[in-house]
Scaffold this motif. Structure first.
Motif, PDB file in Angstrom:
ATOM      1  N   LYS A   1       0.934  -1.425   0.098  1.00 42.39           N
ATOM      2  CA  LYS A   1      -0.209   0.008  -0.117  1.00 42.39           C
ATOM      3  C   LYS A   1       0.892   1.538  -0.005  1.00 42.39           C
ATOM      4  N   ILE A   2       2.208   1.370   0.082  1.00 42.57           N
ATOM      5  CA  ILE A   2       3.129   2.106  -0.102  1.00 42.57           C
ATOM      6  C   ILE A   2       2.683   3.350  -1.332  1.00 42.57           C
ATOM      7  N   GLY A   3       2.537   3.148  -2.765  1.00 47.84           N
ATOM      8  CA  GLY A   3       2.060   3.499  -3.555  1.00 47.84           C
ATOM      9  C   GLY A   3       0.424   4.606  -3.202  1.00 47.84           C
ATOM     10  N   GLN A   4      -0.149   4.093  -2.514  1.00 44.44           N
ATOM     11  CA  GLN A   4      -1.448   4.646  -2.198  1.00 44.44           C
ATOM     12  C   GLN A   4      -0.877   5.448  -0.871  1.00 44.44           C
ATOM     13  N   LEU A   5       0.111   5.838  -0.095  1.00 50.81           N
ATOM     14  CA  LEU A   5       0.272   5.667   0.624  1.00 50.81           C
ATOM     15  C   LEU A   5       0.750   7.483   0.902  1.00 50.81           C
ATOM     16  N   LEU A   6       1.983   7.211  -0.644  1.00 53.32           N
ATOM     17  CA  LEU A   6       2.670   8.100  -1.007  1.00 53.32           C
ATOM     18  C   LEU A   6       2.006   8.943  -1.550  1.00 53.32           C
ATOM     19  N   ASP A   7       0.420   8.673  -2.834  1.00 54.22           N
ATOM     20  CA  ASP A   7       0.348   9.671  -3.059  1.00 54.22           C
ATOM     21  C   ASP A   7      -1.082  10.650  -2.519  1.00 54.22           C
ATOM     22  N   ASP A   8      -1.640   9.563  -1.372  1.00 52.21           N
ATOM     23  CA  ASP A   8      -2.441  10.301  -0.161  1.00 52.21           C
ATOM     24  C   ASP A   8      -1.452  11.574   0.302  1.00 52.21           C
ATOM     25  N   ALA A   9      -0.874  11.196   0.559  1.00 54.21           N
ATOM     26  CA  ALA A   9       0.282  12.765   1.112  1.00 54.21           C
ATOM     27  C   ALA A   9       0.829  13.121   0.228  1.00 54.21           C
ATOM     28  N   SER A  10       0.605  12.705  -0.583  1.00 50.01           N
ATOM     29  CA  SER A  10       1.453  14.315  -1.436  1.00 50.01           C
ATOM     30  C   SER A  10      -0.339  15.498  -1.885  1.00 50.01           C
ATOM     31  N   LYS A  11      -1.666  14.896  -1.611  1.00 48.08           N
ATOM     32  CA  LYS A  11      -3.065  15.026  -1.963  1.00 48.08           C
ATOM     33  C   LYS A  11      -2.604  16.409  -1.090  1.00 48.08           C
ATOM     34  N   ASN A  12      -2.753  15.889   0.162  1.00 49.21           N
ATOM     35  CA  ASN A  12      -2.749  17.189   0.922  1.00 49.21           C
ATOM     36  C   ASN A  12      -1.268  16.917   2.158  1.00 49.21           C
ATOM     37  N   GLY A  13      -0.388  18.067   1.307  1.00 48.66           N
ATOM     38  CA  GLY A  13       0.363  18.678   1.853  1.00 48.66           C
ATOM     39  C   GLY A  13       1.685  18.423   1.364  1.00 48.66           C
ATOM     40  N   ALA A  14       2.075  16.822   1.437  1.00 45.68           N
ATOM     41  CA  ALA A  14       3.388  16.686   1.337  1.00 45.68           C
ATOM     42  C   ALA A  14       3.626  16.939   0.224  1.00 45.68           C
ATOM     43  N   ASN A  15       5.183  18.394  -0.385  1.00 45.62           N
ATOM     44  CA  ASN A  15       5.950  18.743  -2.000  1.00 45.62           C
ATOM     45  C   ASN A  15       6.798  17.929  -1.503  1.00 45.62           C
ATOM     46  N   ARG A  16       7.981  17.433  -0.167  1.00 44.80           N
ATOM     47  CA  ARG A  16       9.217  16.303  -0.630  1.00 44.80           C
ATOM     48  C   ARG A  16       8.857  14.856  -0.277  1.00 44.80           C
ATOM     49  N   ILE A  17       8.795  13.832  -1.178  1.00 44.30           N
ATOM     50  CA  ILE A  17       8.390  12.297  -1.272  1.00 44.30           C
ATOM     51  C   ILE A  17      10.402  12.160  -1.477  1.00 44.30           C
ATOM     52  N   ASP A  18      11.842  11.900  -0.433  1.00 44.38           N
ATOM     53  CA  ASP A  18      13.085  11.502  -1.019  1.00 44.38           C
ATOM     54  C   ASP A  18      13.359  10.221  -1.563  1.00 44.38           C
ATOM     55  N   ASN A  19      12.973   9.639  -0.221  1.00 43.70           N
ATOM     56  CA  ASN A  19      13.173   8.208  -1.114  1.00 43.70           C
ATOM     57  C   ASN A  19      12.061   6.497   0.091  1.00 43.70           C
ATOM     58  N   VAL A  20      12.432   6.277  -0.455  1.00 37.73           N
ATOM     59  CA  VAL A  20      11.358   5.261   0.308  1.00 37.73           C
ATOM     60  C   VAL A  20      13.074   3.738   0.414  1.00 37.73           C
ATOM     61  N   ARG A  21      13.086   3.293   1.264  1.00 39.69           N
ATOM     62  CA  ARG A  21      14.564   2.432   2.066  1.00 39.69           C
ATOM     63  C   ARG A  21      13.679   1.334   2.740  1.00 39.69           C
ATOM     64  N   PHE A  22      14.022  -0.002   1.904  1.00 42.01           N
ATOM     65  CA  PHE A  22      13.589  -0.849   1.873  1.00 42.01           C
ATOM     66  C   PHE A  22      14.047  -1.907   3.360  1.00 42.01           C
ATOM     67  N   THR A  23      13.453  -2.407   3.930  1.00 41.98           N
ATOM     68  CA  THR A  23      14.846  -3.645   4.847  1.00 41.98           C
ATOM     69  C   THR A  23      13.711  -4.336   5.572  1.00 41.98           C
ATOM     70  N   VAL A  24      14.976  -5.410   6.282  1.00 40.43           N
ATOM     71  CA  VAL A  24      13.893  -6.374   7.528  1.00 40.43           C
ATOM     72  C   VAL A  24      13.505  -5.996   9.050  1.00 40.43           C
ATOM     73  N   GLU A  25      13.368  -5.489   9.115  1.00 43.42           N
ATOM     74  CA  GLU A  25      12.646  -5.237  10.466  1.00 43.42           C
ATOM     75  C   GLU A  25      13.875  -6.008  12.013  1.00 43.42           C
ATOM     76  N   ASN A  26      13.963  -7.355  11.659  1.00 42.62           N
ATOM     77  CA  ASN A  26      14.401  -8.032  12.854  1.00 42.62           C
ATOM     78  C   ASN A  26      15.514  -9.041  11.968  1.00 42.62           C
ATOM     79  N   PRO A  27      16.761  -8.676  11.335  1.00 40.55           N
ATOM     80  CA  PRO A  27      17.581  -9.384  10.527  1.00 40.55           C
ATOM     81  C   PRO A  27      17.788 -10.666  11.476  1.00 40.55           C
ATOM     82  N   ASP A  28      18.278 -10.535  12.905  1.00 39.87           N
ATOM     83  CA  ASP A  28      18.581 -11.801  13.650  1.00 39.87           C
ATOM     84  C   ASP A  28      17.464 -13.056  13.362  1.00 39.87           C
ATOM     85  N   GLN A  29      16.415 -13.127  12.607  1.00 39.09           N
ATOM     86  CA  GLN A  29      15.745 -14.521  12.797  1.00 39.09           C
ATOM     87  C   GLN A  29      16.567 -15.116  11.615  1.00 39.09           C
ATOM     88  N   TYR A  30      17.561 -14.277  11.058  1.00 35.17           N
ATOM     89  CA  TYR A  30      18.099 -15.157   9.744  1.00 35.17           C
ATOM     90  C   TYR A  30      19.577 -15.911   9.786  1.00 35.17           C
TER      91      TYR A  30
END
Length: 252
Positions: A141-170
């Motif tokens: 749902k990230i694309g939808q969230l960013l679009d919604d943020a842009s419609k509601n005043g966000a004029n800077r969306i610098d980046n999106v960084r993906f990761t794993v919250e708990n790398p220790d499990q691997y």
């Protein structure tokens, strides 16, 4: 750092093998820096094993912000404050993002100057910026969230960084791969010097890290004219989790 050790004399620096007082080159690089009993030095192999696994990310860090320009610093700051309040309300109440997952990551108000040879430096106004870092776990749902943020005043969306919250499990997966890699290297070295590889004498882990397979700063894609109603396309890709082990083997 996690270390498992089976005692057998002193330890050499990783990557060095001395056989009959002669350094074996090629796969081994560093000269010995620790002084140990000569018999022990002739009968160890030190190698570095690496392991990696590729997994789907489970969390994203979004950089969403507001910039404004005004004649005075107070007006510029007031403009960003109003938009950030609106944006924060959207994230918390519409998108149900916990307040703990929304954090200010950047804020400034600074003068904006122009310069020409006739008038020199001249104050043009003030720029204000306020950036939020948002943790979000519903990656589809990230694309939808960013679009919604842009419609509601966000004029800077610098980046999106993906990761794993708990790398220790691997850890188990990457450690097993690193051990197998170390054993393979040690076996090649032992065969090359016409010796046999013995038991593991010590193992030390350099750590586990996770990182995207690629870096991409602009993940909010433009919508095509033929598909203007679609959400911005954001692809999470894969995450590489890695570890490194320094392993010492007995050389028979």
């Amino acid at each position: 750092m996690k270390i498992w050790v089976k005692s057998l004399g002193s330890v050499l620096i990783a990557g060095t093998l001395l056989a009959g007082g002669t350094t074996v080159g090629g796969l081994l690089t560093d000269a010995p820096r620790a002084y140990a009993d000569e018999a022990v030095q002739r009968n160890v192999i030190n190698v570095t094993g690496s392991g990696e696994v590729f997994i789907k990310p489970d969390i994203a860090y979004l950089s969403i912000g507001v910039e404004a320009q005004a004649a005075t610093a107070q007006e510029a700051q007031k403009a960003t404050a109003a938009q950030i309040a609106k944006l924060t309300n959207l994230l918390k109440n519409t998108w149900k993002i916990d307040a703990a997952d929304i954090q200010t990551s950047g804020f400034y108000v600074q003068p904006n100057y122009t310069y020409n040879d006739k008038e020199g430096q001249k104050l043009k106004g003030y720029n204000a910026s306020h950036t939020l870092q948002v943790k979000y776990r519903q990656l589809d749902k990230i694309g939808q969230l960013l679009d919604d943020a842009s419609k509601n005043g966000a004029n800077r969306i610098d980046n999106v960084r993906f990761t794993v919250e708990n790398p220790d499990q691997y850890q188990e997966q990457v450690i097993n791969k690193a051990l197998a890699n170390a054993e393979l290297k040690a076996g090649i070295i032992a065969k090359g010097v016409k010796r046999q590889m013995g038991a593991v004498l010590s193992v030390s882990q350099a750590g586990v890290s996770s990182a995207p397979m690629y870096e991409q700063n602009y993940l909010v894609m433009e919508k095509s004219a033929s598909n203007s109603a679609a959400d911005s396309a954001v692809e999470p890709g894969q995450i590489k989790v890695t570890t490194t082990l320094n392993v010492q083997y007995e050389l028979k």
